[in-house]
Design a protein around this motif. Sequence first.
Motif, PDB file in Angstrom:
ATOM      1  N   ALA A 167       0.889  -1.215  -0.137  1.00 42.51           N
ATOM      2  CA  ALA A 167       0.108   0.041   0.060  1.00 42.51           C
ATOM      3  C   ALA A 167       0.824   1.258  -0.112  1.00 42.51           C
ATOM      4  CB  ALA A 167      -0.974  -0.032   1.116  1.00 42.51           C
ATOM      5  N   LEU A 168       1.789   1.223   0.906  1.00 41.46           N
ATOM      6  CA  LEU A 168       2.882   2.373   0.665  1.00 41.46           C
ATOM      7  C   LEU A 168       3.536   2.557  -0.512  1.00 41.46           C
ATOM      8  CD1 LEU A 168       4.037   2.138   4.541  1.00 41.46           C
ATOM      9  CD2 LEU A 168       2.587   3.781   3.634  1.00 41.46           C
ATOM     10  N   GLY A 169       4.069   1.384  -1.052  1.00 33.23           N
ATOM     11  CA  GLY A 169       4.541   1.444  -2.299  1.00 33.23           C
ATOM     12  C   GLY A 169       3.693   2.167  -3.478  1.00 33.23           C
ATOM     13  N   ALA A 170       2.287   1.726  -3.544  1.00 33.46           N
ATOM     14  CA  ALA A 170       1.155   2.530  -4.214  1.00 33.46           C
ATOM     15  C   ALA A 170       1.105   3.885  -4.034  1.00 33.46           C
ATOM     16  CB  ALA A 170       0.058   1.782  -4.164  1.00 33.46           C
ATOM     17  N   TYR A 171       1.043   3.956  -2.731  1.00 31.70           N
ATOM     18  CA  TYR A 171       1.060   5.592  -2.431  1.00 31.70           C
ATOM     19  C   TYR A 171       2.215   6.519  -2.877  1.00 31.70           C
ATOM     20  CZ  TYR A 171       0.783   9.741   0.361  1.00 31.70           C
ATOM     21  OH  TYR A 171       0.747  11.089   0.658  1.00 31.70           O
ATOM     22  N   THR A 172       3.363   5.856  -2.853  1.00 28.07           N
ATOM     23  CA  THR A 172       4.469   6.562  -3.535  1.00 28.07           C
ATOM     24  C   THR A 172       4.422   6.976  -4.925  1.00 28.07           C
ATOM     25  OG1 THR A 172       5.950   5.487  -1.754  1.00 28.07           O
ATOM     26  CG2 THR A 172       7.061   6.391  -3.618  1.00 28.07           C
ATOM     27  N   ALA A 173       4.035   5.730  -5.682  1.00 28.65           N
ATOM     28  CA  ALA A 173       3.515   5.836  -7.040  1.00 28.65           C
ATOM     29  C   ALA A 173       2.604   6.871  -7.350  1.00 28.65           C
ATOM     30  CB  ALA A 173       3.324   4.833  -7.632  1.00 28.65           C
ATOM     31  N   LEU A 174       1.375   6.921  -6.584  1.00 26.79           N
ATOM     32  CA  LEU A 174       0.323   7.770  -6.717  1.00 26.79           C
ATOM     33  C   LEU A 174       0.476   9.015  -6.384  1.00 26.79           C
ATOM     34  CD1 LEU A 174      -2.564   5.569  -5.206  1.00 26.79           C
ATOM     35  CD2 LEU A 174      -2.472   6.232  -7.651  1.00 26.79           C
ATOM     36  N   LYS A 175       1.494   9.560  -5.577  1.00 25.57           N
ATOM     37  CA  LYS A 175       1.927  10.880  -5.085  1.00 25.57           C
ATOM     38  C   LYS A 175       2.792  11.496  -6.294  1.00 25.57           C
ATOM     39  CE  LYS A 175       4.109  13.382  -1.435  1.00 25.57           C
ATOM     40  NZ  LYS A 175       4.600  13.525  -0.342  1.00 25.57           N
ATOM     41  N   ALA A 176       3.676  10.593  -6.782  1.00 23.68           N
ATOM     42  CA  ALA A 176       4.669  10.962  -7.755  1.00 23.68           C
ATOM     43  C   ALA A 176       3.568  11.585  -9.196  1.00 23.68           C
ATOM     44  CB  ALA A 176       5.508   9.921  -8.316  1.00 23.68           C
ATOM     45  N   LYS A 177       2.438  10.880  -9.451  1.00 18.99           N
ATOM     46  CA  LYS A 177       1.690  11.458 -10.548  1.00 18.99           C
ATOM     47  C   LYS A 177       0.733  12.488  -9.829  1.00 18.99           C
ATOM     48  CE  LYS A 177       3.084   8.558 -13.759  1.00 18.99           C
ATOM     49  NZ  LYS A 177       3.622   8.912 -14.941  1.00 18.99           N
ATOM     50  N   GLY A 178       0.557  12.816  -8.814  1.00 17.82           N
ATOM     51  CA  GLY A 178      -0.154  13.780  -8.101  1.00 17.82           C
ATOM     52  C   GLY A 178      -1.693  13.292  -8.034  1.00 17.82           C
ATOM     53  N   ARG A 179      -1.791  11.938  -7.699  1.00 20.82           N
ATOM     54  CA  ARG A 179      -3.021  11.052  -7.756  1.00 20.82           C
ATOM     55  C   ARG A 179      -3.361  10.900  -6.080  1.00 20.82           C
ATOM     56  NH1 ARG A 179      -5.165   8.460 -11.659  1.00 20.82           N
ATOM     57  NH2 ARG A 179      -7.170   8.541 -10.173  1.00 20.82           N
ATOM     58  N   GLU A 180      -2.517  11.031  -5.275  1.00 21.47           N
ATOM     59  CA  GLU A 180      -2.577  10.526  -3.818  1.00 21.47           C
ATOM     60  C   GLU A 180      -3.594  10.920  -3.062  1.00 21.47           C
ATOM     61  OE1 GLU A 180      -0.252  14.338  -2.769  1.00 21.47           O
ATOM     62  OE2 GLU A 180      -0.495  13.152  -4.706  1.00 21.47           O
ATOM     63  N   LYS A 181      -4.470  12.057  -3.605  1.00 20.75           N
ATOM     64  CA  LYS A 181      -5.416  12.728  -2.750  1.00 20.75           C
ATOM     65  C   LYS A 181      -7.050  12.168  -3.269  1.00 20.75           C
ATOM     66  CE  LYS A 181      -3.205  15.518  -0.174  1.00 20.75           C
ATOM     67  NZ  LYS A 181      -3.317  15.444   1.261  1.00 20.75           N
ATOM     68  N   ASP A 182      -6.986  11.566  -4.825  1.00 25.28           N
ATOM     69  CA  ASP A 182      -8.075  11.131  -5.247  1.00 25.28           C
ATOM     70  C   ASP A 182      -8.433   9.768  -5.690  1.00 25.28           C
ATOM     71  OD1 ASP A 182      -6.102  12.032  -7.330  1.00 25.28           O
ATOM     72  OD2 ASP A 182      -7.458  11.071  -8.614  1.00 25.28           O
ATOM     73  N   VAL A 183      -7.316   8.633  -5.007  1.00 26.94           N
ATOM     74  CA  VAL A 183      -7.415   7.422  -5.096  1.00 26.94           C
ATOM     75  C   VAL A 183      -7.324   6.799  -3.725  1.00 26.94           C
ATOM     76  CG1 VAL A 183      -6.262   5.578  -5.900  1.00 26.94           C
ATOM     77  CG2 VAL A 183      -5.980   7.335  -6.956  1.00 26.94           C
ATOM     78  N   LEU A 184      -8.329   6.008  -3.399  1.00 27.38           N
ATOM     79  CA  LEU A 184      -8.607   5.457  -2.308  1.00 27.38           C
ATOM     80  C   LEU A 184      -7.883   4.108  -2.214  1.00 27.38           C
ATOM     81  CD1 LEU A 184     -10.727   5.390   0.273  1.00 27.38           C
ATOM     82  CD2 LEU A 184     -12.135   3.659  -1.012  1.00 27.38           C
ATOM     83  N   ILE A 185      -7.285   3.823  -1.015  1.00 34.21           N
ATOM     84  CA  ILE A 185      -6.233   2.708  -0.838  1.00 34.21           C
ATOM     85  C   ILE A 185      -6.527   2.103   0.659  1.00 34.21           C
ATOM     86  CG2 ILE A 185      -3.984   2.011  -0.498  1.00 34.21           C
ATOM     87  CD1 ILE A 185      -2.700   4.427  -1.751  1.00 34.21           C
ATOM     88  N   VAL A 186      -6.752   0.918   0.297  1.00 33.82           N
ATOM     89  CA  VAL A 186      -7.321   0.018   1.381  1.00 33.82           C
ATOM     90  C   VAL A 186      -6.461  -1.333   1.445  1.00 33.82           C
ATOM     91  CG1 VAL A 186      -9.606   0.717   1.588  1.00 33.82           C
ATOM     92  CG2 VAL A 186      -8.996  -1.347   0.093  1.00 33.82           C
ATOM     93  N   SER A 187      -6.030  -1.799   2.663  1.00 34.34           N
ATOM     94  CA  SER A 187      -5.044  -2.705   2.816  1.00 34.34           C
ATOM     95  C   SER A 187      -5.461  -3.657   4.036  1.00 34.34           C
ATOM     96  CB  SER A 187      -3.779  -2.271   3.037  1.00 34.34           C
ATOM     97  OG  SER A 187      -2.753  -3.072   2.824  1.00 34.34           O
TER      98      SER A 187
END
Length: 338
Positions: free
Chosen positions: A240-260
Amino acid sequence: MSRTTRLSSSLLRAAAVTGVAALTLTACGSGSGSTGSGSGSGGVKVGLITKTDTNPFFVKMKEGAERAAKENGAELSTAAGKFDGDNAGQVTAVENMVAAGVKGILITPSDSKAIVPALEKARAKGVVVIALDTPTDPESAVDALFATDNLKAGQLIGEYAKAAMKGRTAKIAALDLAPGVSVGVQRHNGFLKGFGATDKDVVCAQDTGGDQAKGQTAMENCLQKAPDINVVYTINEPAALGAYTALKAKGREKDVLIVSVDGGCTGTQAVKDGKIAATSQQYPLKMAAEGVKAVVSYAKDGKKASGYTDTGVTLITDKAQDGVTSKDTAYGLDNCWG
């Protein structure tokens, strides 16, 4: 699965390399003062075999086994695969422990099917075998299973994600384990069940190995394949934290829901920090402690543990959703491992 744990200062470090499978096999007791009978003489011999000895989840599991062995006058030996998936290493560990005269073996199988013949041989020699965290395939290959209900763990975050989406169309990415790994299958299927979805609704599925770096790569690949992903299910919190890092690099961390799933301290803190929306918390220390007690009980009265014992799971989030039972991160941090 990758997990994080609060390390006890009393963790045993002595180890001897077993050779063929590059396993770490540690006999506790014999003056170590941290586990077992203290003198190493006369205590019930219990073996613990985990997938690795570096994964924080299994470090906590080992800690729980050590504590329970000390409390119950048992002598604990531990072994771990060199890497997640090291079935050959676990087979060697089983054989070594049987030869050493253990009364029972606790194991988190790296390969739920391939480990079965070794476990059957151990049971045929009178050793009680208990699976922890990960069931064997078939489950009847062991005497008992002490584990999280992984289907329920997945279902809880699926229900949460569905409620949090509030009717919006979901574009789901699934960051999984390799196909066929029982824990991964159960959590994945549980998520889909809770969300009311099927694999046809998953626009991208990737094997992460439960690893943060691989989780980041998997998320990057999924974003290339389906840029409009808005829900990410992950097998565990490192992924999940890896996914967050990738999303943040694309400016998507605020609009994608991550659950784990997992409930380690690092993952629970990530929920508090808003990087992960929710996680299902499990309790590895309890699994191991109950397993040790079951072996000691068997040694004393001959009664084997049997069937499945659910060691519990709790949905952790600071953004509760109507109709989904959860607890906040204050509770999660009080009960996390890491």
